[in-house]
Write a protein that holds these residues in place. Sequence first.
Motif: not given
Lengths: 212, 212
Positions: A46-59, A137-142, A151-159
């Motif tokens: 369920s990982v999803v892209h949430l934004g590129a600037n700031p770079a955020l992902m969620g699951f 970053v934060e947790s949202l309850e459905i 929700i997390g902010a990207i700190e480092e990408v290793l690729v």
Amino acid sequence: MLKSAIKELPKRYRTNFVNSLSGFKSGNLIGTISPDGQENLAIFTSVVHLGANPALMGFIMRPVSVPRHTYENIIATNSFTINHVHLDFYKKAHQTAARYDRAISEFAAAGLTPFYSENVKAPFVQESKVKIGLSFVESLEIKANGTQMIIGAIEEVLVAPQLIMPDGYLDLEKAGTVAVSCLDGYHQTQKLARLSYAKPDREPEEIGHEIL
Amino acid sequence: MLKSAIKELPKRYRTNFVNSLSGFKSGNLIGTISPDGQENLAIFTSVVHLGANPALMGFIMRPVSVPRHTYENIIATNSFTINHVHLDFYKKAHQTAARYDRAISEFAAAGLTPFYSENVKAPFVQESKVKIGLSFVESLEIKANGTQMIIGAIEEVLVAPQLIMPDGYLDLEKAGTVAVSCLDGYHQTQKLARLSYAKPDREPEEIGHEIL
């Protein structure tokens, strides 16, 4: 099939059916560590892209009323990693879904290798060619079902640089990243095309990396 | 690559790179209608499963400070549809991302056909083999960037019976559903395996539909 009929389906059938409806999913291993150093690794689709600037992902996580080691570790350490699942270890990745005791590291149980960088507290998966370290970053309850979106902010990408195309697009097929269906279907992919930016006055064209 | 370096990337490069990081995505067309009957259709790659009982799905929308016809229609009518994108019309689906005026129906502009059921107000995509009608449940704001997660309850599913396996699993490959990478990559898939439910004391086994 109407809502009333879906509700009456046998539980396992309903679970498979509804889990299939969103289409293909990402397959990612989420790595965490407890404050006392116990590593945890679990597969999420369920990982999803949430934004590129700031770079955020969620699951998405199921209700936290039952113990969830991943969730507890993220809250306690503020850190987690997202690691792509590839063709050559998808069975190991699937095995991390088993309910191991807290004292068991799913890295060891599944035969995967923890890897630590200097910048992220949580362990990455060494075997993964796309490793992302994030801070919580934060947790949202459905409210409708008590599920949480983490929700997390990207700190480092290793690729590996050779996976990154000249315009920043990651070649997931070259990486061997799998796509997932339902709860347990794993798929390899074959590119049809990349399409040009959609504009009202023209049809989309196939774009090649060579012209970027 | 550290957060500070990601922030300094050229905008288009950063957008492609960060959008690639979650792995493969679902490709779905979301259909809505305004209170005065104006149809809208837009492709989304962020649809996720949220729960099977009650059956809930969600998707991510960029900040609503700029006009978003899809969002406005969902709020106004309480209704939307999610429709799988397939191999035979993914270019038409991509075209719905173009910024058409409100008075233009993306169905007509992209060459897709609206289909109405008796149970759902919003239009389905007739060409889609997996059509899901939903009622709006709630909208969650991701504070870090103002993005919204739109949550819907499944009211009706329209799917050909031959796509549903005996245990409820939907054969997305038989349906021709595509997987998406980044913002513009479309992929067909090839099944590696379905794996048995993970348990601590055994390795996952491949399961076939014939034994279910």
